[in-house]
Structure formats: structure tokens, C-alpha cells
Design an enzyme around this catalytic site. Structure first.
Site, short mmCIF file in Angstrom:
data_model
loop_
_atom_site.label_atom_id
_atom_site.label_comp_id
_atom_site.label_asym_id
_atom_site.label_seq_id
_atom_site.Cartn_x
_atom_site.Cartn_y
_atom_site.Cartn_z
N ARG A 87 3.21 33.02 48.26
CA ARG A 87 2.87 31.99 49.26
C ARG A 87 3.64 30.68 49.06
NH1 ARG A 87 -2.47 33.81 48.40
NH2 ARG A 87 -3.05 35.30 50.03
N LYS A 100 14.96 24.32 56.93
CA LYS A 100 14.93 25.47 57.83
C LYS A 100 15.41 26.67 57.04
CE LYS A 100 15.46 23.59 62.47
NZ LYS A 100 16.32 23.51 63.67
N GLU A 134 30.40 20.21 62.16
CA GLU A 134 29.07 19.59 61.97
C GLU A 134 29.23 18.11 61.58
OE1 GLU A 134 26.22 21.06 62.71
OE2 GLU A 134 26.61 23.22 62.57
N LYS A 136 21.62 13.45 58.49
CA LYS A 136 20.67 14.57 58.54
C LYS A 136 19.34 14.17 57.92
CE LYS A 136 19.52 19.12 58.74
NZ LYS A 136 19.95 20.45 58.97
N GLU A 157 10.85 19.53 63.97
CA GLU A 157 11.51 19.59 65.28
C GLU A 157 10.54 19.49 66.44
OE1 GLU A 157 15.07 22.05 65.31
OE2 GLU A 157 14.87 22.30 67.47
N ARG A 216 14.54 15.85 66.13
CA ARG A 216 15.39 16.76 65.34
C ARG A 216 16.25 17.66 66.23
NH1 ARG A 216 14.03 20.01 59.72
NH2 ARG A 216 15.99 21.16 59.66
N ASN A 241 20.95 19.88 67.35
CA ASN A 241 21.46 21.08 68.03
C ASN A 241 22.60 20.75 68.99
OD1 ASN A 241 19.60 22.73 66.73
ND2 ASN A 241 18.02 22.31 68.27
N HIS A 300 25.21 23.26 70.01
CA HIS A 300 24.72 24.58 69.58
C HIS A 300 24.27 25.46 70.75
CE1 HIS A 300 24.91 22.59 65.75
NE2 HIS A 300 24.44 23.63 65.09
N HIS A 360 25.89 28.86 70.21
CA HIS A 360 25.16 30.08 69.86
C HIS A 360 25.49 31.22 70.82
CE1 HIS A 360 21.76 28.06 67.35
NE2 HIS A 360 22.79 28.40 66.62
N HIS A 365 30.17 29.96 62.89
CA HIS A 365 29.17 29.07 63.48
C HIS A 365 29.78 27.71 63.86
CE1 HIS A 365 25.33 27.14 64.22
NE2 HIS A 365 25.65 26.20 63.35
N1 GLY Z 1 20.78 22.72 61.79
C1 GLY Z 1 19.86 22.07 62.61
C2 GLY Z 1 18.61 21.62 61.90
O1 GLY Z 1 18.54 21.69 60.69
O2 GLY Z 1 17.69 21.20 62.52
#
Ligand code: GLY
Length: 372
Positions: free
Chosen positions: A122, A144, A186, A230, A240, A244, A248, A251, A255, A268
Site C-alpha cells: 500500500r 505521476k 519539454e 515544474k 491536476e 497542472r 500538457n 501534448h 500524444h 515523446h
Molecule cells: N508531465 C505532465 C505532468 O507531470 O503533469
């Protein structure tokens, strides 16, 4: 030169430590955080050959019992089956709640190790030691974690913050030029969405298209300012709920390009570069920013050696169809992050379909555009 950037969160705050040769300090840093006695280091064979010995020696010298788990290299191994293999190693070596997973690798290794740490018993500690530029400035920060589902990238995952992100810029020496350029996408993203000064520094630098061409000071600026951007965004909106989503930028179409080319032909960061170029054109067509600002962005992407055109094999209708199934679709509408100026973006789901179609059409390359 070194920097320490805090990621301030309501719970589980941590630092991003950036310093040359810091891989040698890994054991000492993990020990300072009081993260148990057992460490499972997760990596891939290529990265482990280059840096595994230094990492393991540093951890053992600091008094940790260390095991190693290797995952084959590549996005196709970012699966739940591979996570089960990590669980088996954890079980076989009696990893406890207080034990720590260390991710030594790029974004795939970081995301998978983080997901294993989020779910084993957990949730146990994990530390990110990113080895690619993209992982240093983006994937390793913000918690993430996850794996791919056969139907889509990163569909299975959890938010689980690392206890430390340790960045040793010297590890970039062995990164391929193509991977370096992909990571720069990025970095440019942070310039456009958050940090105008970073953008200008990149614009005025002699060269930014390879690690060896970068001056040491500029490399430190790139890493520090990107991680700061970041960290600030994630600190304001960890899960998010709103802000946040600006991370993107580029993206949405990026994507779709990755997905339509099977995730192996276009990296990417290359997809993000193309996606930013397209978002930039949409923003200009909608009057969000000026054609001059758009041109500055396109010039910067090109200066990095990244393509700004869609691969010739793609088809506009297929891209539009793929956009509809993106994670960022809300109530059936495709959401775009669009620039309002260099350093400032907004989020909208009101992009007129004729503008979207027209921009995509104009961005289809007639020749091969990717430098492999
Ligand atoms: N790579 C986008 C984020 O971490 O929200």
C-alpha cells in the site's frame, strides 16, 4: 554548481537536488532521509551497465542492503506484467514498509518504479535518479506514476510522490543526441508556459541542439529553471485539478502523433515539439498570441533540431479521430493548452474545428522530418 529546489506540498514535500557527481552521493542522501535499511534499485540493462555500479556502491557504502531489478529497455515493457516482476523481487527479498525503491533510468523506469512503490504494501518510499533530460526536467517530478494499457499510454497509474529527486547532469553525457533533443522540447515548453526569461536565454544561446554544444552554465540554468517551473506548478495543483494541466502544452497533438506511429517511431519529446508547433499556430489563428511570438517559438523548436511538421505518413482524419479519445477530452470536447504570450498560456476546449483541420493540414510534411 548545485541547486536545491523544494517541491512544497500539503503532505510529502521533497527536494530536487541538482549537482554534478551527485550519483556518488546517492547513499548519503538516502540515508539522510531515514528511508529504512533495504533498497531495491530498478533500472534497465543499458543504464545499469553505465551507472549501476556507482549507484550500488554509494548505497552500500552508506550501509544499505541493496538488490537490483532490471527491466528490458523500451516503452513496450511499460506493462503490469513487468510491475508484477518487481513485486516478485520485492517479495523474494522481504522488502518492508520502510524499504525504498530507487529508480535509475529515464521516464519509463521512473514511472514504473514509482507505480510499484505506490502499490507495494500500500505504498513504500521511492527515490528518482533520472538519467535522461526528459526525465530530469519532467517525468521524475510531481508523482505521476503508472504503466500503459494496450488501449493507451499511462492509463493505469497513481499519484505517489518521490522522497527525493537526485539529478546528476553528467549522466547526460551518455544520452543519445536524439534523446537529448527530445528532452529539450519539454524545456522549451516551460519557457512558453511559465518562464519567459528561460525562453529568452535559450533564444540567445549560441547552440542548444546537443549536450556537448551546451555551456555548463546554460545546462545548469536549463535544469534548474525547468525543475523550478515544474515544482511551482505541482506545488499549486498536485493532482491536476486545474493549473497542472498547463504542463500538457503540446501534448494533445503530441500524444496523437505518438499513438498513430505506434509509440516507437516518434519519441515523446518529438511529439511534444510537433504538438507545440501546432498549438502555436492554432493560437495565432485564434488571435491568442501574435504571429511574431509564434514564429519565435517555431524558430526555437527548430534551433533545437526538432521537427515542427507532422510525419508524412499521418493522415489528418486519423489525427482528429485519435484526439477524440485523448485523456484530455472533457464532455466530448478536445482541450488545448494555448499560448497567450511567451511565458503565459490558457486552456480552452473552444478551438473551432475548421481552424484545427486547417492547421493540421498545413503542418503535414511532404518529406521525412525526423532525424533519427
Ligand atoms: N508531465 C505532465 C505532468 O507531470 O503533469
Amino acid at each position: 554548481m548545485q541547486s536545491l529546489i523544494p517541491v512544497n506540498l500539503p503532505q510529502n514535500s521533497y527536494d530536487i537536488a541538482i549537482a554534478p557527481y551527485s550519483l556518488h552521493q546517492l547513499g548519503k542522501k538516502v540515508k539522510e532521509l531515514d528511508l529504512g535499511k533495504k533498497v531495491l534499485l530498478v533500472s534497465n540493462p543499458n543504464i545499469f551497465n553505465l551507472y549501476g555500479k556507482t549507484a550500488v556502491t554509494s548505497l552500500e557504502t552508506a550501509g544499505f542492503e541493496v538488490w537490483v531489478h532490471l527491466i528490458p529497455d523500451g516503452e513496450r515493457y511499460k506493462t503490469l506484467d513487468q510491475i508484477f516482476n518487481i513485486y516478485d523481487t520485492a517479495l523474494g527479498n522481504y522488502l518492508e514498509r520502510s524499504s525504498t525503491l530507487v529508480a535509475l533510468g529515464g521516464g519509463v523506469i521512473g514511472d514504473m518504479t514509482g507505480f510499484a512503490a505506490a502499490t507495494w504494501l500500500r505504498g513504500i518510499n521511492f527515490v528518482q535518479v533520472p538519467t535522461s533530460l526528459l526525465a530530469m526536467v519532467d517525468a521524475s517530478i510531481g508523482g505521476k506514476t503508472g504503466v500503459n494499457h494496450p488501449q493507451g499510454k499511462n492509463l493505469i497509474g497513481a499519484f505517489h510522490q518521490p522522497r527525493l529527486v537526485l539529478i546528476d547532469p553528467l549522466l547526460l553525457q551518455t544520452l543519445s543526441p536524439r534523446e537529448f533533443r527530445a528532452g529539450m522540447a519539454e524545456v522549451i515548453k516551460y519557457g512558453v508556459i511559465w518562464d519567459e526569461d528561460l525562453f529568452v536565454q535559450l533564444e540567445t544561446a549560441d547552440r542548444i541542439d546537443s549536450f556537448s554544444a551546451l555551456k555548463e552554465e546554460l545546462l545548469q540554468t536549463i535544469l534548474t529553471r525547468s525543475c523550478q517551473a515544474k515544482a511551482e506548478v505541482v506545488s499549486k495543483d498536485e493532482k491536476e485539478g486545474g493549473l497542472r494541466a498547463i504542463l500538457n502544452y503540446g501534448h494533445t497533438v503530441g500524444h496523437a502523433v505518438e499513438s498513430l506511429t505506434g509509440y516507437e517511431q516518434v519519441l515523446h519529446g518529438e511529439g511534444v515539439g510537433i504538438g507545440m508547433a501546432i498549438a502555436g499556430e492554432i493560437a495565432a489563428a485564434m488571435g491568442f498570441w501574435t504571429p511574431k511570438e509564434m514564429e519565435r517559438q517555431q524558430n526555437l523548436i527548430t534551433k533545437t533540431g526538432l521537427p515542427i511538421q507532422l510525419p508524412s505518413i499521418l493522415d489528418v482524419e486519423a489525427i482528429l479521430e485519435t484526439l477524440k479519445s485523448d485523456k484530455k477530452v472533457k464532455a466530448g470536447k478536445v482541450r488545448f493548452v494555448l499560448p497567450k504570450a511567451i511565458g503565459n498560456v490558457t486552456i480552452t476546449d473552444e478551438v473551432p474545428s475548421d481552424i484545427l483541420r486547417q492547421v493540421l493540414q498545413s503542418k503535414l510534411s511532404r518529406t521525412e522530418c525526423l532525424k533519427i
